[in-house]
Design an enzyme around this catalytic site. Structure first.
Site, PDB file in Angstrom:
ATOM      1  N   HIS A   5      42.324  45.962  42.845  1.00 35.98           N
ATOM      2  CA  HIS A   5      42.834  45.279  41.649  1.00 35.98           C
ATOM      3  C   HIS A   5      43.928  46.136  41.005  1.00 35.98           C
ATOM      4  CE1 HIS A   5      42.792  42.603  38.222  1.00 35.98           C
ATOM      5  NE2 HIS A   5      42.852  43.675  37.457  1.00 35.98           N
ATOM      6  N   MET A  47      42.636  35.152  46.381  1.00 38.94           N
ATOM      7  CA  MET A  47      42.812  34.642  45.014  1.00 38.94           C
ATOM      8  C   MET A  47      41.646  33.796  44.499  1.00 38.94           C
ATOM      9  SD  MET A  47      45.535  36.073  44.116  1.00 38.94           S
ATOM     10  CE  MET A  47      46.032  35.226  42.621  1.00 38.94           C
ATOM     11  N   ARG A  48      40.459  34.024  45.032  1.00 41.27           N
ATOM     12  CA  ARG A  48      39.311  33.259  44.528  1.00 41.27           C
ATOM     13  C   ARG A  48      38.180  34.186  44.114  1.00 41.27           C
ATOM     14  NH1 ARG A  48      40.383  28.142  45.470  1.00 41.27           N
ATOM     15  NH2 ARG A  48      41.877  27.734  47.124  1.00 41.27           N
ATOM     16  N   ILE A  49      37.356  33.677  43.215  1.00 42.58           N
ATOM     17  CA  ILE A  49      36.145  34.408  42.838  1.00 42.58           C
ATOM     18  C   ILE A  49      35.155  34.240  43.987  1.00 42.58           C
ATOM     19  CG2 ILE A  49      34.245  34.533  41.153  1.00 42.58           C
ATOM     20  CD1 ILE A  49      36.949  35.080  39.886  1.00 42.58           C
ATOM     21  N   GLU A  85      29.214  39.418  40.968  1.00 42.33           N
ATOM     22  CA  GLU A  85      29.455  38.010  40.604  1.00 42.33           C
ATOM     23  C   GLU A  85      30.533  37.826  39.530  1.00 42.33           C
ATOM     24  OE1 GLU A  85      26.539  40.222  39.058  1.00 42.33           O
ATOM     25  OE2 GLU A  85      26.194  39.259  41.011  1.00 42.33           O
ATOM     26  N   GLY A  86      30.928  38.884  38.868  1.00 37.69           N
ATOM     27  CA  GLY A  86      31.942  38.760  37.809  1.00 37.69           C
ATOM     28  C   GLY A  86      33.364  38.815  38.355  1.00 37.69           C
ATOM     29  N   ASN A 138      37.167  45.167  46.759  1.00 38.77           N
ATOM     30  CA  ASN A 138      38.387  44.510  46.300  1.00 38.77           C
ATOM     31  C   ASN A 138      39.339  45.559  45.731  1.00 38.77           C
ATOM     32  OD1 ASN A 138      40.121  42.325  45.439  1.00 38.77           O
ATOM     33  ND2 ASN A 138      39.348  42.617  43.358  1.00 38.77           N
TER      34      ASN A 138
HETATM   35  C1  GRF Z   1      47.674  43.214  44.901  1.00 37.06           C
HETATM   36  O1  GRF Z   1      48.377  43.619  43.762  1.00 37.06           O
HETATM   37  C2  GRF Z   1      46.186  43.366  44.702  1.00 37.06           C
HETATM   38  O2  GRF Z   1      45.857  44.434  43.883  1.00 37.06           O
HETATM   39  C3  GRF Z   1      45.822  42.069  44.035  1.00 37.06           C
HETATM   40  O3  GRF Z   1      46.636  41.097  44.630  1.00 37.06           O
HETATM   41  C4  GRF Z   1      47.811  41.719  45.156  1.00 37.06           C
HETATM   42  C5  GRF Z   1      47.840  41.402  46.614  1.00 37.06           C
HETATM   43  O4  GRF Z   1      48.988  41.881  47.246  1.00 37.06           O
HETATM   44  N1  GRF Z   1      44.405  41.798  44.159  1.00 37.06           N
HETATM   45  P1  GRF Z   1      49.091  41.861  48.824  1.00 37.06           P
HETATM   46  O5  GRF Z   1      48.794  40.416  49.261  1.00 37.06           O
HETATM   47  O6  GRF Z   1      48.087  42.817  49.371  1.00 37.06           O
HETATM   48  O7  GRF Z   1      50.504  42.255  49.115  1.00 37.06           O
END
Ligand code: GRF
Length: 207
Positions: free
Chosen positions: A112, A93-95, A145-146, A110
């Site tokens: 998303h 949860m971090r950049i 970086e974004g 990553n």
């Molecule tokens: C997922 O929806 C992922 O796409 C997003 O954060 C969520 C993480 O879920 N980046 P988990 O921790 O893998 O269950």
């Protein structure tokens, strides 16, 4: 067959994507080894999943460092000590800042939960519902970086249904996340991803 690449997985929470990677390795769908699971959150359920699978874990908390650079240098140190060749963000949860980016150039990916470039950042599924799109999905991309802006590796589309809630849409997208994340790691480990500007070319398997 190529050697077995070592991966470092960065997590902050639930870890269902981590679990998908663990399972794919166990089922021999994916030739890789998770060298370490790193969490910035000591309470992340992902840590339990890793321990259960016999994978080494480390908790590195931002608040224990004076600056974000120092925190990231510690992450880099741990990843290097474990010889990680690929860094997978899985609900981290971090950049990612420059200290990690410069050490793992084009080696951080990553997942998303939207079809980028639509709906980057937090609560992508909620953003999709609020916008009223009929199709959403998920994206695996290289990290730059974004925020969710890096070159796209794989995407998978899912329909948005009339009565979807954030939960039902997230669930439908998550099923696809687990598939394409494993697929992207497989492509990377088979050295089939070629970066050309911001386009990722996917090479055919060597036959
Ligand atoms: C997922 O929806 C992922 O796409 C997003 O954060 C969520 C993480 O879920 N980046 P988990 O921790 O893998 O269950």
């Amino acid at each position: 067959m190529l050697n077995t690449p070592k991966i470092g997985v960065l997590v902050s929470g639930r870890g269902s994507n981590l679990q998908a990677i663990i399972d794919a390795i166990k089922n021999k769908e994916l030739n890789a080894e998770i060298a370490v699971v790193l969490s910035d959150n000591p309470k992340a359920f992902a840590l339990e999943r890793a321990s259960k699978a016999g994978i080494e874990t480390a908790v590195i908390e931002l608040k224990k460092f004076k600056a974000k650079d120092d925190y990231e240098s510690e992450i880099v140190k741990t990843l290097k000590a474990k010889k990680a060749e690929l860094v997978c963000l899985a609900g981290y949860m971090r950049i990612v800042g420059p200290a990690i980016l410069k050490e793992f150039k084009a080696k951080i990916i990553n997942i998303h939960p939207s079809l980028l470039p639509a709906f980057p950042g937090l609560h992508a599924q909620k953003q999709a519902l609020e916008h009223g799109v009929k199709v959403s999905g998920c994206t695996v991309h290289f990290v730059d970086e974004g925020t969710d802006t890096g070159p796209i590796i794989i995407q998978s589309a899912v329909p948005v249904l009339e009565h979807d809630s954030e939960e039902t849409l997230s669930e439908r997208i998550l099923e696809q996340e687990h598939k394409i994340y494993v697929e992207a790691i497989k492509l990377f480990s088979e050295r089939r991803l070629v970066l050309e500007g911001r386009t990722v070319r996917v090479l055919s398997p060597r036959g």
